[in-house]
Design a protein around this motif. Structure first.
Motif, PDB file in Angstrom:
ATOM      1  N   LYS A   1      16.176   0.527  55.441  1.00 25.70           N
ATOM      2  CA  LYS A   1      16.157  -0.170  56.723  1.00 25.70           C
ATOM      3  C   LYS A   1      15.104   0.488  57.594  1.00 25.70           C
ATOM      4  O   LYS A   1      14.742   1.638  57.379  1.00 25.70           O
ATOM      5  CB  LYS A   1      17.518  -0.067  57.404  1.00 25.70           C
ATOM      6  N   SER A   2      14.592  -0.281  58.550  1.00 29.38           N
ATOM      7  CA  SER A   2      13.559   0.312  59.382  1.00 29.38           C
ATOM      8  C   SER A   2      13.588  -0.270  60.781  1.00 29.38           C
ATOM      9  O   SER A   2      13.925  -1.438  60.979  1.00 29.38           O
ATOM     10  CB  SER A   2      12.189   0.054  58.758  1.00 29.38           C
ATOM     11  N   ASN A   3      13.272   0.551  61.728  1.00 24.58           N
ATOM     12  CA  ASN A   3      13.138   0.055  63.097  1.00 24.58           C
ATOM     13  C   ASN A   3      11.679   0.015  63.524  1.00 24.58           C
ATOM     14  O   ASN A   3      11.371  -0.118  64.694  1.00 24.58           O
ATOM     15  CB  ASN A   3      13.926   0.939  64.058  1.00 24.58           C
ATOM     16  N   ASP A   4      10.812   0.215  62.563  1.00 23.63           N
ATOM     17  CA  ASP A   4       9.389   0.280  62.867  1.00 23.63           C
ATOM     18  C   ASP A   4       8.664  -0.807  62.070  1.00 23.63           C
ATOM     19  O   ASP A   4       8.441  -0.657  60.881  1.00 23.63           O
ATOM     20  CB  ASP A   4       8.862   1.675  62.501  1.00 23.63           C
ATOM     21  N   TYR A   5       8.381  -1.892  62.737  1.00 20.34           N
ATOM     22  CA  TYR A   5       7.731  -3.007  62.031  1.00 20.34           C
ATOM     23  C   TYR A   5       6.831  -3.772  62.988  1.00 20.34           C
ATOM     24  O   TYR A   5       7.005  -3.708  64.209  1.00 20.34           O
ATOM     25  CB  TYR A   5       8.769  -3.953  61.418  1.00 20.34           C
ATOM     26  N   ASP A   6       5.830  -4.468  62.422  1.00 17.68           N
ATOM     27  CA  ASP A   6       4.920  -5.272  63.236  1.00 17.68           C
ATOM     28  C   ASP A   6       5.372  -6.729  63.263  1.00 17.68           C
ATOM     29  O   ASP A   6       5.310  -7.403  64.269  1.00 17.68           O
ATOM     30  CB  ASP A   6       3.500  -5.218  62.658  1.00 17.68           C
ATOM     31  N   VAL A   7       5.791  -7.200  62.082  1.00 17.07           N
ATOM     32  CA  VAL A   7       6.156  -8.606  61.943  1.00 17.07           C
ATOM     33  C   VAL A   7       7.627  -8.708  61.581  1.00 17.07           C
ATOM     34  O   VAL A   7       8.076  -8.060  60.629  1.00 17.07           O
ATOM     35  CB  VAL A   7       5.309  -9.283  60.841  1.00 17.07           C
ATOM     36  N   ALA A   8       8.379  -9.489  62.335  1.00  9.64           N
ATOM     37  CA  ALA A   8       9.774  -9.739  61.984  1.00  9.64           C
ATOM     38  C   ALA A   8       9.884 -11.168  61.468  1.00  9.64           C
ATOM     39  O   ALA A   8       9.443 -12.108  62.134  1.00  9.64           O
ATOM     40  CB  ALA A   8      10.665  -9.538  63.193  1.00  9.64           C
ATOM     41  N   VAL A   9      10.442 -11.294  60.269  1.00 10.22           N
ATOM     42  CA  VAL A   9      10.690 -12.616  59.709  1.00 10.22           C
ATOM     43  C   VAL A   9      12.184 -12.874  59.856  1.00 10.22           C
ATOM     44  O   VAL A   9      13.003 -12.133  59.317  1.00 10.22           O
ATOM     45  CB  VAL A   9      10.272 -12.681  58.223  1.00 10.22           C
ATOM     46  N   ILE A  10      12.520 -13.904  60.626  1.00  5.41           N
ATOM     47  CA  ILE A  10      13.917 -14.144  60.967  1.00  5.41           C
ATOM     48  C   ILE A  10      14.456 -15.338  60.205  1.00  5.41           C
ATOM     49  O   ILE A  10      13.949 -16.456  60.336  1.00  5.41           O
ATOM     50  CB  ILE A  10      14.080 -14.434  62.476  1.00  5.41           C
ATOM     51  N   GLU A  11      15.496 -15.097  59.423  1.00  7.01           N
ATOM     52  CA  GLU A  11      16.186 -16.209  58.786  1.00  7.01           C
ATOM     53  C   GLU A  11      17.530 -16.386  59.470  1.00  7.01           C
ATOM     54  O   GLU A  11      18.180 -15.404  59.824  1.00  7.01           O
ATOM     55  CB  GLU A  11      16.377 -15.934  57.287  1.00  7.01           C
ATOM     56  N   GLY A  12      17.942 -17.636  59.652  1.00  5.05           N
ATOM     57  CA  GLY A  12      19.280 -17.876  60.192  1.00  5.05           C
ATOM     58  C   GLY A  12      19.285 -18.247  61.650  1.00  5.05           C
ATOM     59  O   GLY A  12      18.336 -17.994  62.388  1.00  5.05           O
ATOM     60  N   SER A  13      20.390 -18.870  62.074  1.00  5.28           N
ATOM     61  CA  SER A  13      20.484 -19.291  63.467  1.00  5.28           C
ATOM     62  C   SER A  13      21.371 -18.341  64.247  1.00  5.28           C
ATOM     63  O   SER A  13      22.075 -17.503  63.685  1.00  5.28           O
ATOM     64  CB  SER A  13      20.971 -20.733  63.568  1.00  5.28           C
ATOM     65  N   ILE A  14      21.314 -18.518  65.549  1.00  4.12           N
ATOM     66  CA  ILE A  14      22.004 -17.613  66.460  1.00  4.12           C
ATOM     67  C   ILE A  14      23.329 -18.260  66.838  1.00  4.12           C
ATOM     68  O   ILE A  14      23.344 -19.322  67.481  1.00  4.12           O
ATOM     69  CB  ILE A  14      21.146 -17.359  67.721  1.00  4.12           C
ATOM     70  N   THR A  15      24.445 -17.646  66.446  1.00  4.52           N
ATOM     71  CA  THR A  15      25.744 -18.303  66.599  1.00  4.52           C
ATOM     72  C   THR A  15      26.793 -17.437  67.286  1.00  4.52           C
ATOM     73  O   THR A  15      27.907 -17.891  67.486  1.00  4.52           O
ATOM     74  CB  THR A  15      26.299 -18.710  65.211  1.00  4.52           C
ATOM     75  N   THR A  16      26.447 -16.183  67.608  1.00  5.97           N
ATOM     76  CA  THR A  16      27.428 -15.314  68.279  1.00  5.97           C
ATOM     77  C   THR A  16      26.733 -14.525  69.385  1.00  5.97           C
ATOM     78  O   THR A  16      25.511 -14.332  69.334  1.00  5.97           O
ATOM     79  CB  THR A  16      28.043 -14.286  67.296  1.00  5.97           C
TER      80      THR A  16
END
Lengths: 277, 255, 346
Positions: free
Chosen positions: B47-62
């Motif tokens: 896991k990492s908290n250091d990234y340039d590009v975030a690829v987001i899958e999924g919708s926001i439901t909560t």
């Protein structure tokens, strides 16, 4: 009769950026040199297709006069992906150049006539090419009136030159902005408000108008009131050129291909064209 | 300059779109040559908290997801909404057909009070999105195209014409000519009419074109004698969360 | 140099096989229930001699949907023009007269200065074998009013199906070479000539002007119809899917797009088909859309068939193939549009 691929109208030349200058928040100036300092050999009012490999191509009006040799100038408004990427470039970078394309301003036809230039917003860019050409050949033309407008003081283009022009006694220059804050000393109002202030002899005057679509309607109305003949009102129309050679269809204005038949038209050519203005 | 660091995150989804990437085969190697994947739950445990590009899958439901996506947005220089759930809400949007507490009780029964819920939202309905890769699942050639644009820092324009355009170019026989209802006429292209090429109909998973011709569409339904509700139901399978849009922005510009 | 020869129908299979030995051969084949498409064939068994116009016209071979025109290198800042044929030699068999007319139009447009080098290079490698329609394909066609129900050039060989043979017109040296090379043809006899003449006479009775106005009046009708209410009606009905232009044999509008490779250094500039029916087609970077309404875009499509090309190319660019009407889900029908416009002016 096999044609060489090098004859293709899509062949791109490498244009080296000599220097740049931020003109406004949106507009950036570029001086560009072709390989071997080859002249662009354009007419005022013509455009080039500027390429950024991987991003694409965009049509850009040449803002310098053909009297300037060895390099040419573009003023580019950041509007799409190509122009956006271009704004990140600076001196020493390279862009692709095709062209010049299109029918420019009828400079031969204008000779001997009084000229009324009316420019609005980024219309001032192609107009700048013609005005500087005319000023470089001042003796060939009659009286010169220049009316320039833009949205706000911050969006004014070619400000330094404008100041120089204003000091010349052989031309009349007036300018306005649509809106301004309290610090602004110049005029505020639409470009049409400047027209009553110019003295013209309509029979011997050519009016050259370049601006956003909405401007044409109102300015032309004013000029017709002043009895300038249709054939002596010259406009330059903005369309979405993709190929520059009259094939791709994007820039079509009814029967005209703006990239070849235009972008410069006289009002009598487009008066009845339902897609022009 | 090091390679661009890319992290994949999932919200409410089936992770099928990430599976698409994992299943890319050989061209995955080319992609991996261009980027550094620093987080990708489906294929790696780091896991990492250091990234340039975030690829987001999924919708926001909560509410928790809302906080989490906001945190990701703060870190990521570029955020890519990836797959229908992320770009248009997708099938999760069907939840919005029901009363929120009813559906919550129905799903979680006597544990419902432990599960806070909000109407399904697409990612751009919560945080600004830089790039959209539509589709259920995503169409990989389009994902690669978007990735290249993201890496080169140039915009990607999702085609705003109908799937029919691409379908015709693939010379598929029209579903309507076979008497089958298909959502191609109102759905955004860019998938190369993938489903229809393989004998299926278009389910509308890429969302609607910006300016669907409602009158024209009604005419078509009338002529082929298709009840409007059928099409609405079909369209709502993926597009219900559309109603959560305030200012639609399909072209990947920040909203 | 036209000359007539005969190919026995039973020899068609051998003929296609012979062609396929030295070139890629494409011909109409059935696709689904009532659709056809030009696809590659190796023999005469799968092709359809009786077919309604294919989903896409043969323009797809002359001007592919995606065509690489340049390769670039961003670091070296170099563009290299490229030709991408996809074939060395191609024979298109079974081209109807409407589509021959479409090819002729595209040749004229792309041959006009500045010449489209990529198109012309491909054109030289294509052999066209026409096939006569002995009867209407369906009611969408309007080839009689467009005068394309009979051949008028644009082919190397032209086949007319008779009872037991094909009556073949040899129009070019390319065609002549095929006739000689395959050795399957013989000179046309009196019987076949008579049969051919009878067929043409019969066709005169079958093919009748499909719309109310005559061919020579179409230009005037469209030129006077810029502000017709018909466009408002089409504005309401059109869904702007772009199918009508994609399937049109004479629509050639395109977009030019760049795509990088994953190394972000090299890539290609590609020409792709575009459609004036697409929402964004005439939109400029500043956001102004000069044909923002679907009705204006439909009008533009029609004007580009019946009005503008007459001034520019001295011909109509509608071939009467009927594809736009056949494919339109909103049932926008070219014949109806013409009749409604004509009626409104009368």
């Amino acid at each position: 009769m096999t044609q060489s691929l090098l004859d293709s109208p899509y062949v791109v030349k490498a244009g080296k950026i000599l220097n740049t200058k931020e003109m406004t928040n949106l507009e950036k100036y570029f001086a560009i040199e072709l390989p071997g300092q080859e002249d662009l050999a354009h007419d005022p009012g013509q455009f080039v297709m500027v390429s950024l490999p991987g991003v694409g191509e965009a049509p850009i009006s040449v803002s310098s006069s053909p009297t300037k040799k060895g390099s040419f100038e573009l003023v580019v408004r950041r509007a799409g992906s190509v122009t956006g990427a271009m704004h990140k470039l600076g001196a020493g970078d390279t862009v692709g150049i095709r062209g010049p394309f299109g029918r420019g301003f009828p400079t031969k036809m204008l000779e001997g006539f009084d000229l009324l230039f009316i420019g609005g917003g980024c219309g001032n860019i192609p107009l700048h090419s013609l005005i500087t050409f005319v000023l470089d050949n001042r003796s060939r033309f009659g009286k010169i009136n220049i009316l320039l407008g833009c949205k706000t003081p911050e969006t004014r283009l070619f400000v330094d030159e404008l100041t120089q022009w204003e000091q010349r006694s052989d031309i009349f220059v007036d300018s306005t902005v649509d809106q301004a804050g309290p610090g602004w000393k110049g005029k505020v109002g639409l470009i049409t408000s400047l027209i009553p202030g110019v003295k013209i002899d309509p029979k011997r005057t050519y009016a050259v108008i370049v601006g956003p679509p909405i401007m044409y309607k109102f300015v032309i109305q004013e000029l017709l009131k002043r009895e300038i003949p249709d054939s002596q009102i010259v406009v330059s129309l903005e369309r979405h050129m993709k190929c520059g050679v009259g094939k791709c269809g994007h820039c079509q204005i009814a029967q005209y291909y703006c990239c070849q038949d235009g972008p410069v038209f006289t009002y009598n050519e487009i008066r009845n064209n339902y897609e022009a203005l | 300059m090091g390679k661009v660091r890319v992290a994949f995150f999932d919200f409410a989804c089936c992770e099928g779109c990430q599976l698409q990437v994992a299943n890319m085969g050989e061209s995955l190697l080319d992609v991996l040559g261009a980027i550094d994947v620093v987080e990708f739950r489906e294929v790696m445990s780091e896991k990492s908290n250091d990234y340039d590009v975030a690829v987001i899958e999924g919708s926001i439901t909560t509410p928790h997801a809302v906080e989490r996506i906001k945190e990701i947005r703060k870190t990521a220089k570029i955020l890519i909404a990836y797959g229908s759930c992320a770009t248009i809400g997708g099938v999760n949007g069907m939840k919005n057909n029901f009363d929120l507490s009813d559906i919550r009780n129905y799903v979680y029964q006597d544990k419902a009070r432990f599960f806070e819920t909000i109407p399904t939202r697409a990612v751009h309905q919560v945080v600004p999105v830089d790039y959209f890769v539509h589709g259920c699942p995503v169409y990989l050639p389009e994902f690669v195209k978007v990735l290249k644009c993201a890496l080169a820092g140039i915009p990607y324009r999702v085609p705003d014409s109908a799937v029919c355009t691409e379908c015709k170019l693939n010379e598929n026989e029209c579903m309507y000519d076979k008497g089958i209802t298909c959502l191609g006429p109102v759905t955004r292209a860019g998938c190369n009419s993938w489903c229809v090429n393989n004998g299926n109909i278009c389910y509308g998973c890429r969302g609607m074109v910006t300016n669907p011709a409602e009158n024209g569409a009604k005419d078509i339904l009338e002529k082929y004698q298709i009840p409007l509700e059928w099409v609405e139901n079909k369209m709502n399978m993926y597009n219900k969360a559309r109603e959560q849009d305030t200012e639609r922005n399909p072209d990947g510009k920040k909203c | 140099m036209t000359k007539s020869v005969i190919l026995k129908k039973t020899e068609l299979n051998h003929f296609i096989e012979a062609l396929a030995r030295s070139a890629a051969v494409v011909a109409p084949i059935a696709k689904g229930v009532k659709s056809f498409a030009f696809e590659e064939v190796r023999d005469g068994k799968t092709l359809s001699l009786k077919y309604i116009p294919t989903i896409l016209p043969p323009k797809k071979y002359f001007m592919p949907q995606r065509e690489k025109i340049q390769e670039f290198d961003r670091k070296a800042f170099r563009w290299t023009p490229v030709k991408e044929n996809g074939f060395e030699k191609l024979v298109i068999f079974g081209v109807h007269t409407c589509d021959l007319s479409g090819i002729q139009f595209l040749n004229q447009v792309m041959g006009e200065d500045p010449k489209d080098v990529n198109y012309l290079a491909r054109m030289e490698k294509i052999t066209v074998i026409g096939l006569e329609c002995n009867d209407y394909c369906d009611s969408y066609a309007s080839c009689a009013v467009m005068k394309t129900h009979l051949p008028s050039g644009g082919y190397d060989l032209f086949f007319t199906e008779l009872a037991g043979s094909f009556f073949v017109d040899v129009a070019t040296p390319k065609g002549e070479a095929i006739v000689k090379g395959t050795g399957l043809f013989k000179d046309a006899g009196e019987v076949e000539k008579k049969e051919f003449e009878n067929l043409r006479a019969k066709k005169e009775k079958i093919f009748r002007q499909e719309v109310k106005p005559a061919n020579e009046n179409l230009k005037g009708i469209f030129a006077r119809s810029f502000r017709s209410e018909v466009w408002d009606d089409l504005d309401r009905r059109c869904v702007a899917c772009g199918n009508c232009t994609n399937v049109c044999p004479t629509c050639y509008c395109f977009d030019i797009r760049d795509e990088m490779d994953l190394n972000l250094t090299t890539g290609a500039r590609t020409r792709v088909w575009d459609s004036c029916q697409n929402e964004e087609f005439a939109k400029v970077a500043g956001g102004e859309n000069f044909r923002g309404k679907r009705g204006a875009r439909q009008r533009h499509r029609y004007m580009r068939k019946f009005n503008y090309p007459v001034d520019r190319f001295q011909r109509y660019s509608c071939t009467g193939c009927g594809r736009c009407s056949r494919t339109c889900m909103a049932k926008i029908n070219l014949k109806e549009t013409i009749d409604t416009l004509a009626e409104a002016l009368s």
